[in-house]
Motif scaffolding. Structure first.
Motif, PDB file in Angstrom:
ATOM      1  N   PRO A 299       0.901  -1.143   0.038  1.00 50.14           N
ATOM      2  CA  PRO A 299       0.295   0.062   0.269  1.00 50.14           C
ATOM      3  C   PRO A 299       1.327   1.220  -0.032  1.00 50.14           C
ATOM      4  O   PRO A 299       1.929   1.238   0.660  1.00 50.14           O
ATOM      5  N   LYS A 300       0.066   1.849  -0.248  1.00 47.52           N
ATOM      6  CA  LYS A 300       1.081   3.694  -0.381  1.00 47.52           C
ATOM      7  C   LYS A 300       0.470   4.637   0.656  1.00 47.52           C
ATOM      8  O   LYS A 300       0.102   5.703   0.956  1.00 47.52           O
ATOM      9  N   ARG A 301      -0.522   4.238   1.643  1.00 44.07           N
ATOM     10  CA  ARG A 301      -1.036   4.881   2.179  1.00 44.07           C
ATOM     11  C   ARG A 301      -1.354   4.725   3.406  1.00 44.07           C
ATOM     12  O   ARG A 301      -1.597   3.248   4.054  1.00 44.07           O
TER      13      ARG A 301
ATOM     14  N   PRO B 200       9.411   7.584   1.742  1.00 49.32           N
ATOM     15  CA  PRO B 200       8.623   8.818   0.735  1.00 49.32           C
ATOM     16  C   PRO B 200       7.305   8.917   0.305  1.00 49.32           C
ATOM     17  O   PRO B 200       6.459   9.421   0.297  1.00 49.32           O
ATOM     18  N   ARG B 201       7.646   7.032  -0.429  1.00 50.05           N
ATOM     19  CA  ARG B 201       5.956   6.764  -1.206  1.00 50.05           C
ATOM     20  C   ARG B 201       4.941   6.427  -0.454  1.00 50.05           C
ATOM     21  O   ARG B 201       3.750   6.992  -0.839  1.00 50.05           O
ATOM     22  N   LEU B 202       5.469   6.325   0.768  1.00 50.28           N
ATOM     23  CA  LEU B 202       4.042   6.528   2.065  1.00 50.28           C
ATOM     24  C   LEU B 202       3.014   7.882   2.007  1.00 50.28           C
ATOM     25  O   LEU B 202       3.451   8.422   3.010  1.00 50.28           O
ATOM     26  N   TYR B 203       2.103   7.702   1.573  1.00 50.51           N
ATOM     27  CA  TYR B 203       0.876   9.037   1.614  1.00 50.51           C
ATOM     28  C   TYR B 203       1.184   8.987   3.150  1.00 50.51           C
ATOM     29  O   TYR B 203       0.111   8.051   4.144  1.00 50.51           O
ATOM     30  N   GLY B 204       1.239  10.017   3.631  1.00 51.29           N
ATOM     31  CA  GLY B 204       0.230  10.508   4.995  1.00 51.29           C
ATOM     32  C   GLY B 204       1.672  10.577   5.762  1.00 51.29           C
ATOM     33  O   GLY B 204       1.286  10.534   7.411  1.00 51.29           O
ATOM     34  N   SER B 205       2.583  10.139   6.030  1.00 53.97           N
ATOM     35  CA  SER B 205       3.887   9.505   6.484  1.00 53.97           C
ATOM     36  C   SER B 205       4.912  10.244   6.175  1.00 53.97           C
ATOM     37  O   SER B 205       6.152  10.619   7.777  1.00 53.97           O
ATOM     38  N   HIS B 206       4.922  12.052   5.865  1.00 56.52           N
ATOM     39  CA  HIS B 206       5.570  12.652   6.123  1.00 56.52           C
ATOM     40  C   HIS B 206       6.769  12.853   7.217  1.00 56.52           C
ATOM     41  O   HIS B 206       7.525  13.257   8.392  1.00 56.52           O
ATOM     42  N   PRO B 207       5.522  13.909   8.209  1.00 57.21           N
ATOM     43  CA  PRO B 207       5.433  14.158   9.758  1.00 57.21           C
ATOM     44  C   PRO B 207       6.351  13.183  10.819  1.00 57.21           C
ATOM     45  O   PRO B 207       7.268  14.013  11.393  1.00 57.21           O
TER      46      PRO B 207
END
Lengths: 433, 381
Positions: free
Chosen positions: B131-133, B299-306
């Protein structure tokens, strides 16, 4: 607006879309319909701008995957880049757009997809209008996914509601169930944010209109099989907009599509191709058409060499999902499949190599193509890695493929003249011209 | 002073890393063992270990060019997969009995298609769609993907994997993590007992040798290194990178007066992260939860930046980092935008940042060397 500004605006529009004056003056039903489509497009732009100003529910999309749901919920969809792009061209002309492109290169370098790069720049430069929600699709391409991260973490945007739909790298019932789950989750999210409830009967109605529109699009494309091809790529883009974007679920768009099929049918009966063009070569442009410089390239190829771009990836309408509205589960599954499998970038970017092969075979055979031009847009890196597989397929079909290399937005990367020369050389080498 | 034994062990790790077919793989194969290649972090190596096989993280080590790949990949493909694909076409990865790809990026995804097209005869090929999210539904999807992989491994190789074997693989993998954490602790010293290049060699070795042997070897190394520190000094740098698997690249930076004391990279700290839950009622649930939500995020995982930024900021503080080098492989859009975002964050924190664009095969000369030198001088003030 000064006279000079007005002149500059006119020249830009004419550069992009050809002579509006000629359309206005023409009595040809095909031209009249094109003019009508432009008028509908302008009316829709005004409607969205008004909704933004009046803070009515709007959704900025990073991909165009779920218009049916938004239409049913009375939420105005628009593309994330749409207004910064339009404004740059209308107020700064082509130089304005190029200036934006240059600034985006300063930020992200030259290797990223120019469209996504421009969207990122629009956020950084505070050029993008704030919608009620942002809806993205995190799996279409790496740059699009990363851009969503940039938007959702930008100081101006991070507190704005956003939702990201993810499509797996596989196509089966389980994948569609996974996407359908997300679509329902998205609806709950939209209801919470906008306060507007989804009426399932309304969704059913929109899906049924949309089914009819897709069928009309399919009929229109069937007519494009005719030799000579009766429709050009700009008209085809409008058909796509009506059936797959801002015209979805709108009876006036259905009416336009019906007229398009009728007008084209008459042209085919009369054996008429493109006005003033003696068609000699039919080619498939294996990507979306370059709206900024496409007219200059395609018009001159048609006028000078009789080479007609008969089909592109975005006006292609593969055998598509007719949404079964007989029960709710089937409707969601149909929406999931249509959103990620049927058309345009989600289909091609998430599709397997086999899908590329199948699409190549279908389009080449159905539309009697003499050649395939693979634009090789710098941003489409996943597709770029499939060129050999498609070339092998073309070889089997006995149709030559040219891997052109270009930037679909910025014609300074590879100038139109250089592209034209490559294409002409290719036609001559392969004996087509 | 470093002991002779420590020197030998580090040399050994370096040699293991410097080739694709290292002696440990040779021994494993001689004993009839199977080796399964994995592409990128989210392919859970524990599943392969539990099936009694050796997971091998695919690299392009030793590659001299990409002449065979370019026919397939075109010229817009990241040089990391382009190089290992080239090596595969040259037969340098023929020792692999299988390869598990992931859809982690556009380039890897299309390599799966091209692996077939190039006629590389790897007996077992599989694509895991991770998954990416971050969401419970995504975790469930991931768990199902793991079940599918496990089923295919069992079917193809004629093995049966029990829950106990999965548990054992998780424990072994956690043991590696605990040892690697101790290794990273050593880098916090004022004068660490090993360089960034040496650390990278130790870390890469964990991806290409039997875990038990690796753990023993790393345990021995740790017992030889002085926790109080060593003799290495330089401007304390953190490297933020994706597919950095070649210690030579870090040596070049360290030769200019930098000292890589920390990282956020796919062959470095990202291999460690927190432990996977042991003795869980469902090992697969524990694995999917770990790789999606607990491991150091990609970095590919949406929502994981913070979460990612927090990890980097904490690392900077803990390791007393004076500057960050963002290492970027041309054409990787995911990391390009991530580096841009990281730069903004570090600017707020007053941490100097330099982004280096490079190709997979190191050619660290001229302009790049000058840029690193200038960066180090700027930090020195």
């Amino acid at each position: 607006m000064s006279e000079q500004d007005s002149a500059s605006e006119k020249s830009v529009i004419e550069e992009l879309f050809g002579s509006i004056t000629a359309l206005i003056e023409s009595q040809d039903p095909y031209d009249r319909l094109m003019l009508e489509a432009y008028q509908m497009s302008l009316a829709r732009t005004s409607r969205v701008k008004r909704a933004l100003e009046e803070q009515k529910p709007t959704a900025a999309m990073g991909g165009n995957c779920i218009p049916e749901i938004l239409v049913a919920m009375d939420i105005e969809p628009f593309q994330f880049l749409e207004f910064p792009f339009q404004d740059a061209i209308l107020y700064g002309g082509m130089e304005g757009l190029r200036d934006m492109v240059d600034k985006s290169v300063e930020m992200f370098g030259p290797h990223m997809c120019s469209f996504v790069r421009l969207a990122c720049y629009a956020v950084e430069a505070r050029l993008a209008p704030f919608p009620t929600v942002v809806i993205g699709m995190s799996s279409i391409c790496d740059s699009g996914s990363a851009a969503q991260q940039l938007v959702s973490n930008h100081p101006d945007w991070k507190n704005r509601p956003s939702y990201s739909i993810e499509s797996p790298a596989r196509r089966d019932e389980k994948s569609y169930e996974y996407i359908a789950f997300q679509l329902k989750e998205l609806v709950a999210f939209l209801e919470k944010i906008t306060g507007q409830k989804l009426d399932l009967d309304k969704l059913k109605e929109v899906c049924e209109i949309s089914n009819e529109q897709l069928q009309l699009w399919w009929e229109y494309n069937e007519l494009r099989r005719a030799i000579p091809c009766p429709s050009d790529w700009k008209f085809a883009s409008m058909v796509n907009q009506m059936a797959r974007y801002w015209g979805i679920g709108k009876p006036e768009s259905t009416a336009w599509l019906k007229k398009a099929v009728a007008v084209l049918g008459e042209k085919v009966k009369a054996g008429k191709g493109l006005e003033g063009i003696k068609e000699k070569i039919r080619f498939f442009w294996f990507d979306f058409p370059p709206i900024i410089w496409g007219d200059r390239l395609f018009r001159s190829l048609a006028e000078e060499y009789g080479a007609v771009m008969v089909m592109d990836l975005y006006s292609d309408n593969p055998p598509h999902t007719m949404i079964d509205t007989s029960n709710e589960k089937a409707m969601w599954m149909g929406l999931a499949k249509r959103a990620t499998y049927d058309f345009g970038m989600p289909r091609i970017a998430l599709g397997s190599a086999d899908l590329y092969r199948q699409d190549t075979i279908r389009v080449v055979k159905d539309f009697s193509m003499d050649a395939v031009i693979w634009p090789g847009h710098k941003g489409h890196k996943d597709a770029g890695a499939l060129v050999n597989i498609v070339a092998e397929q073309c070889r089997e079909l006995g149709v030559p493929l040219l891997n052109l290399g270009c930037d679909l937005l910025d014609d300074r990367v590879v100038p139109v003249g250089e592209m034209k020369k490559k294409i002409i050389d290719f036609f001559q080498i392969t004996g087509l011209a | 002073m470093r002991t002779a034994r420590a020197g030998e062990l580090l040399k050994d790790f370096s040699e293991i890393t410097g080739t694709l077919y290292n002696p440990h793989i040779g021994d494993w194969k001689k004993r009839g063992g199977k080796v399964v290649g994995i592409v990128c972090c989210p392919v859970p190596k524990e599943l392969i270990q539990a099936a009694g096989m050796l997971p091998f993280r695919i690299r392009g080590t030793g590659s001299q060019g990409t002449e065979l790949s370019e026919k397939f990949t075109g010229d817009l493909c990241c040089s990391f997969p382009r190089n290992f694909f080239n090596q595969a076409q040259k037969g340098k990865l023929d020792f692999l009995d299988g390869v598990v790809f992931s859809n982690n990026c556009d380039h890897y995804r299309r390599l799966y298609d091209n692996w077939h097209a190039a006629g590389i005869r790897t007996p077992f090929l599989h694509m895991i769609s991770n998954p990416k999210r971050i969401a419970e539904q995504a975790r469930q999807w991931y768990e199902n993907e793991m079940v599918a992989l496990l089923n295919r491994l069992q079917e193809h190789f004629g093995v049966t994997v029990t829950e106990a074997e999965l548990e054992q693989a998780i424990r072994q993998s956690n043991e590696t993590r605990r040892l690697q954490r101790r290794l990273y602790e050593l880098r916090k010293a004022g004068h660490p007992s090993l360089t960034g290049a040496e650390t990278l060699a130790v870390m890469v070795a964990s991806t290409c040798m039997p875990p038990q042997t690796y753990n023993q070897k790393l345990e021995s190394l740790l017992s030889e290194l002085d926790p109080a520190g060593g003799s290495h000094q330089g401007i304390r740098l953190m490297i933020v990178s994706s597919s950095l698997d070649n210690p030579v690249f870090l040596t070049l930076i360290e030769d200019l007066g930098g000292l890589i004391v920390a990282d956020y990279s796919c062959f470095g700290a990202k291999l460690i992260g927190p432990d996977i839950e042991e003795n869980s009622s469902s090992p697969l649930q524990a694995l999917s939860r770990h790789y999606l939500t607990e491991a150091i995020s990609c970095p590919r995982l949406y929502g994981s930046h913070p979460q990612r930024i927090q990890f980097i900021q904490e690392t900077i503080r803990e390791y007393k980092v004076e500057g960050v080098i963002g290492d970027w492989l041309t054409f990787c859009d995911t990391w390009n935008i991530f580096h841009y975002m990281l730069k903004q964050e570090l600017k707020k924190d007053g941490i100097p940042f330099l982004m280096i664009e490079r190709e997979y095969i190191p050619s660290f000369k001229g302009q790049l060397k000058t840029r690193v030198q200038a960066f180090l001088e700027m930090i020195r003030g």
